[in-house]
Design a protein around this motif. Structure first.
Motif, PDB file in Angstrom:
ATOM      1  N   ALA A  65       0.859  -1.181   0.000  1.00 59.34           N
ATOM      2  CA  ALA A  65       0.000   0.000   0.000  1.00 59.34           C
ATOM      3  C   ALA A  65       0.891   1.225   0.000  1.00 59.34           C
ATOM      4  CB  ALA A  65      -0.894  -0.005   1.237  1.00 59.34           C
ATOM      5  N   ALA A  66       0.373   2.309  -0.564  1.00 59.48           N
ATOM      6  CA  ALA A  66       1.155   3.543  -0.613  1.00 59.48           C
ATOM      7  C   ALA A  66       1.259   4.124   0.785  1.00 59.48           C
ATOM      8  CB  ALA A  66       0.490   4.541  -1.542  1.00 59.48           C
ATOM      9  N   ILE A  67       2.451   4.619   1.133  1.00 55.41           N
ATOM     10  CA  ILE A  67       2.605   5.304   2.417  1.00 55.41           C
ATOM     11  C   ILE A  67       1.894   6.650   2.311  1.00 55.41           C
ATOM     12  CG2 ILE A  67       4.238   6.266   4.086  1.00 55.41           C
ATOM     13  CD1 ILE A  67       6.352   4.380   2.999  1.00 55.41           C
ATOM     14  N   ASN A  68       1.082   6.943   3.269  1.00 55.29           N
ATOM     15  CA  ASN A  68       0.446   8.250   3.324  1.00 55.29           C
ATOM     16  C   ASN A  68       1.537   9.316   3.452  1.00 55.29           C
ATOM     17  OD1 ASN A  68      -0.906  10.588   4.163  1.00 55.29           O
ATOM     18  ND2 ASN A  68      -2.503   9.408   5.204  1.00 55.29           N
ATOM     19  N   PRO A  69       1.611  10.273   2.511  1.00 62.55           N
ATOM     20  CA  PRO A  69       2.705  11.253   2.576  1.00 62.55           C
ATOM     21  C   PRO A  69       2.720  11.987   3.912  1.00 62.55           C
ATOM     22  CG  PRO A  69       1.488  11.505   0.523  1.00 62.55           C
ATOM     23  CD  PRO A  69       0.738  10.500   1.348  1.00 62.55           C
ATOM     24  N   TYR A  70       1.568  12.066   4.542  1.00 60.15           N
ATOM     25  CA  TYR A  70       1.479  12.742   5.830  1.00 60.15           C
ATOM     26  C   TYR A  70       2.139  11.919   6.931  1.00 60.15           C
ATOM     27  CZ  TYR A  70      -0.595  15.278   9.742  1.00 60.15           C
ATOM     28  OH  TYR A  70      -0.777  16.008  10.877  1.00 60.15           O
ATOM     29  N   ALA A  71       2.291  10.618   6.707  1.00 62.69           N
ATOM     30  CA  ALA A  71       2.887   9.752   7.729  1.00 62.69           C
ATOM     31  C   ALA A  71       4.397   9.647   7.562  1.00 62.69           C
ATOM     32  CB  ALA A  71       2.254   8.364   7.665  1.00 62.69           C
ATOM     33  N   ARG A  72       4.907  10.121   6.444  1.00 71.29           N
ATOM     34  CA  ARG A  72       6.351  10.022   6.199  1.00 71.29           C
ATOM     35  C   ARG A  72       7.112  11.035   7.024  1.00 71.29           C
ATOM     36  NH1 ARG A  72       8.504   7.616   1.434  1.00 71.29           N
ATOM     37  NH2 ARG A  72       6.880   6.796   0.072  1.00 71.29           N
ATOM     38  N   THR A  73       8.375  10.745   7.225  1.00 72.24           N
ATOM     39  CA  THR A  73       9.233  11.777   7.778  1.00 72.24           C
ATOM     40  C   THR A  73      10.432  11.905   6.841  1.00 72.24           C
ATOM     41  OG1 THR A  73      10.682  12.330   9.596  1.00 72.24           O
ATOM     42  CG2 THR A  73      10.025  10.069   9.451  1.00 72.24           C
ATOM     43  N   TYR A  74      10.903  13.136   6.674  1.00 67.84           N
ATOM     44  CA  TYR A  74      11.912  13.388   5.656  1.00 67.84           C
ATOM     45  C   TYR A  74      13.238  12.743   6.039  1.00 67.84           C
ATOM     46  CZ  TYR A  74      13.982  16.043   1.846  1.00 67.84           C
ATOM     47  OH  TYR A  74      14.600  16.403   0.683  1.00 67.84           O
ATOM     48  N   PRO A  75      13.860  11.983   5.137  1.00 68.31           N
ATOM     49  CA  PRO A  75      15.119  11.300   5.468  1.00 68.31           C
ATOM     50  C   PRO A  75      16.275  12.286   5.650  1.00 68.31           C
ATOM     51  CG  PRO A  75      14.081  10.338   3.523  1.00 68.31           C
ATOM     52  CD  PRO A  75      13.406  11.649   3.786  1.00 68.31           C
ATOM     53  N   GLY A 105      11.703   4.618   2.396  1.00 61.45           N
ATOM     54  CA  GLY A 105      11.460   5.807   3.191  1.00 61.45           C
ATOM     55  C   GLY A 105      11.418   5.554   4.674  1.00 61.45           C
ATOM     56  N   ILE A 129       8.939   6.304   8.230  1.00 56.94           N
ATOM     57  CA  ILE A 129       7.600   6.650   8.687  1.00 56.94           C
ATOM     58  C   ILE A 129       7.712   7.223  10.086  1.00 56.94           C
ATOM     59  CG2 ILE A 129       5.350   5.702   9.318  1.00 56.94           C
ATOM     60  CD1 ILE A 129       5.637   3.752   7.044  1.00 56.94           C
ATOM     61  N   ARG A 130       7.001   8.301  10.302  1.00 56.05           N
ATOM     62  CA  ARG A 130       7.020   8.961  11.599  1.00 56.05           C
ATOM     63  C   ARG A 130       6.624   7.968  12.687  1.00 56.05           C
ATOM     64  NH1 ARG A 130       2.870  13.216  12.084  1.00 56.05           N
ATOM     65  NH2 ARG A 130       2.925  13.149   9.813  1.00 56.05           N
ATOM     66  N   ARG A 170       8.038   5.239  13.573  1.00 53.75           N
ATOM     67  CA  ARG A 170       8.516   3.863  13.420  1.00 53.75           C
ATOM     68  C   ARG A 170      10.023   3.896  13.330  1.00 53.75           C
ATOM     69  NH1 ARG A 170       4.333  -0.066  10.657  1.00 53.75           N
ATOM     70  NH2 ARG A 170       2.502   1.259  10.600  1.00 53.75           N
TER      71      ARG A 170
END
Lengths: 583, 467
Positions: free
Chosen positions: B112-122, B287, B289-290, B292
């Motif tokens: 499933a696609a990661i919700n861009p809102y759940a990502r954190t910038y590397p 990527g 995830i915030r 995790r």
């Protein structure tokens, strides 16, 4: 908006192939929204074939099988327009991503239903009209302070009119009734609007005011107008996205709509992390207070990607109707065109150029035509400016998306792989790019910045053009063979390129350049040109001119907040070195 | 579960089955051949009374009397922490002779696609020990950074070296490696396996092998299998995962083969119009995830057909990935390893992961200077070819020498040489000191005084005197 429905509303799946579902057993109109399967996956009717309907589904269709339920909603794809849009981040069909995360966790799953704006939040409504007033569509009923920067004007929906029999003030949710018209229509803080239908306005006005971006090469050489259209094509690594981010950050529009269409997830995250941190140069408040993001990354469903640009445009038009200047950044329109191609392929339509559908050109034109500076139904003046990034395969501008876009847009900012490879940023090719607004905006610059503006701009363009011509000769015979006057021109062109046009997006000062600073810098370079010519007449050699002391100070002045004294000092130093004191 | 003997047509990897009950899109399909072997496939198109199945394991031997069984399930991977140390086929079955993997969970490979809102910038720097990468195209944890190679170039050596040496400074955390081979030769796979075994890396690796003689269509599944395993280990077991996928060109060829079999309208060079989206669904599974701990860093390898960077495969990849490491045939011919051409190479996430507190304070400006100086030197080589070295000024000759030394001393390193970031930067400073100091315009004076060998020597002498 009430829409009468047609015939039976529930049918079943006949066939499923990727995002395309063929349904039968009910009737619907083109572009009506359907819900597919038990999970109610959202889809849109994109074709009718006999008794069957072709539905493009916005979500992954794994597991959907023939016989599954398909339900027509009788409504075209519409979004919620009301207070709460600013500061939001949406997917391609206006579902807020934070809400989706709350419902489904870190990954995007299927069948999530979420309202575009918070239906429970309360807003303080201050009416500006009163009982007994006659209103028509698009008029401003009152205001709501949406964010610290944006005063949200509550509009009469465009298709509603009548006499106000009641209008309350106080604290309301967007669904509460805030007033009633004599024909019984209840007024609310929000209304819905179909994304594929442009919102109406009274008339389009000529684009005579520039959209200042704080980027020297744009504002000076290739200016954009408020209500104008522009395209930034460029291969990968040429800085399309950085340029788009810069425009979003610094353009002097009231509202920003950033559409991340089929791009990288981490890039959207960067915007998400950065916009709330960045301060708006005018108000000193976070940029996010006047921005909204539509993010449909490349791995999110392709049909929703197709819808995302319309969602963004409709939001932009809505704020335009309040009398605001809105800038839409679409990154990247190529991904949108590819989504169209993919759907077209599944529909087995006859392909046009490179597999794109034959209607590619008309869809692009329709989209960009929704931009413009207009007189709104409510009598305000607002504008929507659109800048679309284009990602041509292999950086080759002859491909269909670039070419069809260029036929419509008035500003062309050509990104150049060679300049990017030399780390000249923004890597905008000054010979290939153009702005058809330059003429109409000249008046504004004359009146608001300086009468000399246009003259200086023209001079710079000429120098750069001449430099390109000379460089062809240099390639053949070497620099030494040129007469000294021409070598001065090359030297001045170098200053224009390296000092003026090159601008560091990541430098805290250089990232934004005010109009006044642009003018001062242009003027200073012109002054250098005079000094160099005088020095040559006074018998200085070209080597002395090229290596004159103070040239580094001149180049560094732009990195300082208080640039003016440094710039003047550098010019004086160069003048003294070449012409002697007091000259 | 219903079984059918109604195959009416087989075309390439596609099987057409008639008179079926409703079958779900994307469903896993088992086809039993008359001799009892079972082939797996997936539903590509499901209509009333007709289903199109794509076979992952080829259609050889399938006849109209073969039995088709629809499982009602989608393609899943049996995931377990015990996968570490195991060698699996391109479709996820153990092929190392070991026991079956007892699944803790069975996860759909589609992802499933990661919700861009759940990502954190590397932002975390990964030290690979390779100067060309650490110094000028820095790899960041959670990045997807491909190698653009060509046939005959040592991209596998580089991938292996990274797998051996990658670490995040100061954390002591190691990477678990997921290695997915798509259509590579037996010999190449052997090279990888031998190295994994010899260095003990296999214990912390999961290997998915689809070799050149395995069914091409299976390749469409291999990266999805590998990334599913990566996600499981990263998000369930908080591991930092480095995923090496080689060679994506073979994957794209399989995609084209599939598209042609389906008689789709072809896009550029016969590749399907949805190749961008398809590649993105693989590459974007990298990527952070915030909230995790585990991360996924991707290192895809692809060979550019005829070294053409505008070919659709590298082109579309470059639009999705966060930069690219480009190998050069010319450097390889000069005997330089790793033959990384830093000029067209790029790491988009680098700017956030280098500098003070991450690598070293001088790193960003040092990088600009190295790049500019090398670019200048390479430009001058073109000029020398026309006018000869004698025509150059002294300054130009220094740049020319800089470019040579850059390649021979800084770029060149041994396959087992693991340079620290300080070594990489200091060696670069040594080269920069060949240039007149006035030419180091991209570096602030304070860094020059701190790191330039001339000043360091003075500093050392002063310290000695004081002592």
């Amino acid at each position: 908006m009430e829409v009468e429905t047609v015939g039976e509303k529930v049918g079943e799946v006949y066939r499923v192939s990727g995002p395309l579902v063929v349904a039968e057993g009910f009737k619907a109109r083109m572009y009506d929204v359907c819900k597919v399967g038990e999970e109610g996956l959202l889809g849109e009717v994109v074709g009718l074939a006999g008794d069957r309907l072709l539905v493009q589904v916005y979500e992954d269709t794994s597991g959907i099988k023939p016989g599954d339920k398909v339900e027509g909603t009788g409504m075209p794809l519409s979004i919620d327009l009301g207070p709460g849009i600013m500061r939001s981040i949406y997917d391609g069909i206006q579902r807020p991503l934070p809400v989706m995360k709350e419902i489904a966790g870190d990954f995007i799953t299927r069948g999530i239903e979420a309202d575009g704006i918070d239906m429970k939040a309360k807003w303080e409504f201050n009416p500006v009209l009163k009982k007994g007033d006659n209103v028509k569509g698009g008029e401003i009923l009152g205001t709501v302070q949406e964010t610290e920067i944006i005063e949200h004007k509550i509009l009469v929906p465009p298709d509603v009119s009548g006499t106000i029999t009641d209008l309350y003030s106080g604290s309301f949710t967007v669904q509460d009734t805030i007033g009633v018209l004599d024909n019984g229509t209840e007024l609310r803080l929000y209304h819905r609007w179909p994304v594929r239908i442009p919102r109406p306005y009274v008339e389009k006005l000529p684009p005579v005011i520039p959209l200042m971006t704080g980027q020297r090469i744009f504002d000076t050489l290739f200016p954009m107008a408020k209500g104008g259209t522009g395209a930034i094509p460029g291969g990968f690594g040429t800085g399309k996205t950085v340029t788009q981010h810069q425009l979003a950050r610094w353009s002097d529009s009231n509202v920003i709509v950033y559409v991340g269409c089929g791009e990288r997830g981490n890039e959207m995250t960067e915007v998400l992390e950065e916009f709330p941190e960045l301060l708006d140069p005018k108000t000193g408040k976070p940029l996010m207070e006047r921005a909204t993001l539509v993010a449909n990354t490349s791995n999110m469903p392709v049909a929703a990607r197709e819808a995302s640009v319309y969602t963004g445009m409709t939001i932009a038009e809505y704020y335009r109707d309040m009398g605001y200047d809105v800038a839409v950044q679409a990154d990247s329109t190529s991904r949108w065109a590819e989504a169209m191609r993919e759907m077209s392929g599944r529909l087995e339509e006859m392909p046009g150029e490179e597999g794109y559908p034959a209607y590619l050109a008309s869809r692009l034109a329709e989209f960009y035509e929704r931009a413009g500076r207009v007189k709104t139904l409510g009598g305000q003046i607002g504008s929507v400016s659109v800048v679309g990034a284009v990602s041509p395969p292999g950086g080759d501008f002859s491909e269909p998306v670039t070419q069809n876009t260029l036929r419509i847009v008035k500003v062309f900012w050509a990104l150049d792989t060679k300049l990017a490879a030399r780390r000249h940023f923004p890597a905008i090719n000054w010979l290939q790019s153009y702005s058809l607004y330059a003429e109409t905006l000249a008046e504004w610059f004359r009146e608001n910045v300086s009468p000399e503006w246009t003259e200086l701009r023209t001079w710079m363009m000429e120098v750069l053009q001449e430099e390109a011509n000379l460089m062809e000769i240099v390639m053949l015979v070497g620099k030494d063979a040129l007469p000294e006057v021409q070598r001065i021109l090359l030297e001045v062109a170098r200053y224009i390129r390296e000092v003026y046009l090159s601008q560091y997006a990541y430098h805290e000062v250089d990232t934004y350049c005010s109009t006044q600073k642009q003018y001062d810098m242009m003027k200073a370079i012109k002054e250098l040109d005079d000094i160099f010519h005088k020095a040559l007449d006074a018998g200085k050699t070209i080597d002395e001119i090229e290596n004159v002391e103070g040239r580094e100070d001149f180049a560094r002045a732009k990195f300082s907040e208080d640039y003016k004294p440094l710039l003047d000092e550098a010019v004086n130093k160069i003048r003294n070195a070449l012409l002697g004191g007091g000259a | 579960m219903k079984e059918y003997k109604t195959i009416t047509k087989v075309a390439g990897p596609l099987i057409f089955v008639e008179k079926t009950e409703p079958v779900g899109f994307g469903e896993l399909v088992m086809v039993t051949l008359p001799d009892g072997t079972v082939r797996r496939g997936q539903v590509l198109d499901s209509a009333k009374g007709m289903v199109v199945v794509q076979s992952f394991e080829g259609t050889r031997g399938i006849d109209t009397s073969s039995v088709v069984r629809f499982t009602g399930d989608i393609v899943k991977l049996a995931c377990s922490k015990d996968m570490l140390g195991r060698i699996l086929s391109g479709s996820g079955d153990p092929i190392d002779g070991g026991p079956k993997i007892v699944p803790e969970d069975r996860i759909p490979v589609i992802g499933a696609a990661i919700n861009p809102y759940a990502r954190t910038y590397p932002r975390e720097f990964i030290q690979t020990g390779i100067s060309a990468i650490d110094g000028m195209n820095t790899l960041i944890r959670g990045q997807k950074l491909p190698i653009f190679s060509g046939s005959g170039l040592p991209h596998n050596d580089i991938a292996l070296q990274i797998a051996r040496q990658a670490k995040v400074l100061g954390t002591g955390e190691e990477f678990a490696v997921i290695f997915a081979a798509m259509g590579i030769t037996h010999e190449e796979a052997y090279q990888f396996m031998k190295d994994f075994e010899r260095t003990g890396a296999l214990e912390r690796a999961v290997v998915f092998l689809n070799l050149a003689n395995d069914p091409a269509i299976e390749r469409l599944l291999t990266p999805k299998m590998a990334l599913t395993a990566a996600e499981f280990l990263a998000y369930e077991y908080d591991l930092h995962i480095l995923v090496i996928l080689t060679d994506f060109t073979n994957y794209c060829e399989a995609l084209r083969e599939m598209s042609a079999a389906r008689e789709e309208v072809p896009g550029r060079r016969g590749y399907p119009g949805y190749m961008y989206t398809d590649l993105a669904t693989n590459y974007e599974r990298a990527g952070r995830i915030r909230g995790r701990k585990g991360t996924i860093t991707q290192f895809p390898v692809l060979s550019m057909p005829a070294d053409d960077i505008t070919h659709p495969i590298p082109d579309l990849t470059g639009y999705i990935t966060e930069g690219q490491i480009v190998l050069s045939r010319e450097l390889h011919a000069k005997g330089i390893y790793p033959p990384i051409n830093v000029l067209p190479s790029l790491s988009r996430l680098m700017k956030e992961g280098i500098g003070e507190g991450m690598t070293r304070d001088d790193h960003p400006q040092w990088n600009d200077q190295m790049y500019a100086a090398y670019a200048e030197g390479v430009d001058l080589r073109g000029l020398v070819a026309i006018v000869g070295e004698e025509a150059l000024s002294e300054k130009d000759r220094r740049f020319l020498r800089f470019a040579d030394e850059f390649e021979r001393r800084w770029l060149q390193q041994d396959r087992y040489e693991d340079r620290t970031i300080d070594q990489t930067l200091d060696l670069g400073w040594e080269l920069l000191s060949m240039l007149p100091e006035a030419e180091l315009v991209k570096i602030e004076t304070k860094f020059i005084e701190k790191y330039h060998p001339a000043y360091r020597k003075k500093g050392a002498e002063a310290a000695e005197e004081a002592a």
